[in-house]
Write a protein that holds these residues in place. Structure first.
Motif, PDB file in Angstrom:
ATOM      1  N   GLU A 200      33.962  59.177  73.553  1.00 13.23           N
ATOM      2  CA  GLU A 200      34.206  58.699  74.912  1.00 13.23           C
ATOM      3  C   GLU A 200      35.704  58.511  75.102  1.00 13.23           C
ATOM      4  N   SER A 201      36.120  58.444  76.351  1.00 16.52           N
ATOM      5  CA  SER A 201      37.544  58.331  76.647  1.00 16.52           C
ATOM      6  C   SER A 201      38.019  56.891  76.496  1.00 16.52           C
ATOM      7  N   TYR A 202      39.271  56.752  76.115  1.00 15.40           N
ATOM      8  CA  TYR A 202      39.885  55.431  75.982  1.00 15.40           C
ATOM      9  C   TYR A 202      40.454  55.018  77.328  1.00 15.40           C
ATOM     10  N   GLY A 203      40.110  53.841  77.798  1.00 12.76           N
ATOM     11  CA  GLY A 203      40.618  53.343  79.074  1.00 12.76           C
ATOM     12  C   GLY A 203      42.031  52.809  78.924  1.00 12.76           C
ATOM     13  N   TRP A 204      43.008  53.635  79.210  1.00 11.43           N
ATOM     14  CA  TRP A 204      44.410  53.287  78.992  1.00 11.43           C
ATOM     15  C   TRP A 204      44.872  52.242  79.996  1.00 11.43           C
ATOM     16  N   GLU A 205      45.588  51.212  79.512  1.00 12.29           N
ATOM     17  CA  GLU A 205      46.135  50.176  80.378  1.00 12.29           C
ATOM     18  C   GLU A 205      47.606  49.954  80.039  1.00 12.29           C
ATOM     19  N   ALA A 206      48.288  49.170  80.880  1.00 11.42           N
ATOM     20  CA  ALA A 206      49.718  48.942  80.672  1.00 11.42           C
ATOM     21  C   ALA A 206      49.995  48.313  79.314  1.00 11.42           C
ATOM     22  N   LYS A 207      49.115  47.414  78.868  1.00  6.82           N
ATOM     23  CA  LYS A 207      49.338  46.738  77.591  1.00  6.82           C
ATOM     24  C   LYS A 207      49.281  47.712  76.408  1.00  6.82           C
ATOM     25  N   ASP A 208      48.584  48.836  76.598  1.00  3.46           N
ATOM     26  CA  ASP A 208      48.510  49.832  75.526  1.00  3.46           C
ATOM     27  C   ASP A 208      49.861  50.512  75.318  1.00  3.46           C
ATOM     28  N   MET A 209      50.590  50.761  76.408  1.00  3.90           N
ATOM     29  CA  MET A 209      51.922  51.359  76.272  1.00  3.90           C
ATOM     30  C   MET A 209      52.875  50.397  75.571  1.00  3.90           C
ATOM     31  N   VAL A 210      52.760  49.114  75.877  1.00  2.00           N
ATOM     32  CA  VAL A 210      53.592  48.112  75.198  1.00  2.00           C
ATOM     33  C   VAL A 210      53.295  48.126  73.703  1.00  2.00           C
TER      34      VAL A 210
END
Length: 325
Positions: A200-210
């Protein structure tokens, strides 16, 4: 909201997400919930084809888990069905081609759909009414957002066309001529591995980029501060990052496999990987030693057998009266 109807073409069966029941369920739910007219809700301007809602409420209304809701919304946005504008309290979801599913002339169509006693030679199927409709048999607006959606969302040029397929993390350039950033390439590698693990796809969020930026800094620091420093170019760092995430096998991390979790447990993961490598090396050394000892015993046995054979041969010759040559 309860009045009217939606056009769903039979070609929906060719939609890329049609075999994912949660995707179909959620998308149809959004179509039904979308506002058919421009309006204001609690001081918020809601345009035709938009839904103001949160993941928790979507989960309650559809029976789909919040985590799956997040994944499905991410997929729908990437494949061009919706646009999402997120606030700290709710999300405004825009159906990109809402006019295809609920045309503006719906009122007239509804009047035409009323039962009548007059005979008619026209087909009763109101889903496909003319040649223009037949030419627009599509549920997936994957190319560009139409002019209606552009006007409602304030976008002047529509959604960019998808990039050419490429390997996750591959080096390439943006249209501006600049290289794609290391962190974007790392994001692609992580999301590809997540899909490989959980399908399944990972739900990317702003905290993931940090989190991913922090992980790359730690990897760079470790490679720089070794007795023999390792290369720090983007390709080397990306390769080290992929090896790092693929080396994680702790159950308590795999149950919550996310970049913020991995970043917070970085030192523990590194320590566990080093201990595992030392144990493997020690085990390999012991196995090599055992193999060498076994080979030595075999050689010794062969030499002893040859010596015994020689002794028997000369003894037999002596008994026969022959002198050895």
């Amino acid at each position: 909201m309860s009045d009217g109807w939606l056009k769903i073409y039979r070609k929906i069966t060719e939609w890329e997400w049609y075999n994912h029941s949660e995707m179909v369920h959620l998308f149809l739910h959004l179509l039904i919930k979308a506002s058919p007219v421009d309006k204001t809700w609690q001081g918020i301007s809601v345009q035709r084809g938009q839904v103001v809602i949160g993941r928790q409420k979507l989960s309650a209304e559809t029976g789909i888990s919040e985590r799956t809701i997040r994944t499905c919304l991410s997929r729908l946005e990437k494949s061009g069905e919706i646009l999402i504008k997120t606030t700290n309290r709710y999300s405004i979801i825009t159906i990109c081609k809402y006019a295809d599913y609920q045309p503006a002339e719906q009122k007239n169509d509804q009047q035409n759909d009323q039962p009548t006693d007059q005979p008619s030679d026209q087909p009763t199927d109101h889903i496909i009414r003319n040649k223009e409709d037949k030419n627009n048999l599509s549920i997936s607006p994957n190319v560009d957002i139409d002019s209606t959606a552009n006007a409602k969302t304030g976008r002047s040029k529509g959604k960019p066309k998808a990039e050419e397929p490429h390997e996750p993390g591959a080096r390439r350039k943006l249209k501006s001529g600049k290289d794609v950033s290391l962190f974007t390439r790392g994001q692609e590698v992580f999301m590809a591995y997540f899909h490989e693990l959980y399908n399944e796809s990972y739900g990317w969020e702003a905290k993931d980029m940090v989190a991913i930026k922090s992980i790359f800094k730690k990897i760079e620091y470790n490679r720089k501060n070794r007795d023999k420093p390792l290369p720090l170019d983007d390709d080397s760092l990306l390769s080290a990052f992929e090896q790092f995430i693929r080396s994680i096998n702790k159950t308590w991390i795999m149950n919550n496999f996310s970049l913020p979790k991995i970043n917070s447990q970085y030192n523990e993961i590194i320590a566990e990987i080093r201990n595992r490598n030392r144990s493997s090396a020690a085990g390999a050394t012991t196995q090599q030693q055992r193999g060498a000892e076994h080979l030595a015993r075999q050689m010794s046995a062969v030499v002893n057998d040859i010596a015994k054979a020689d002794e028997y041969y000369y003894k037999h010759r002596a008994e026969q009266g022959d002198s050895p040559t």
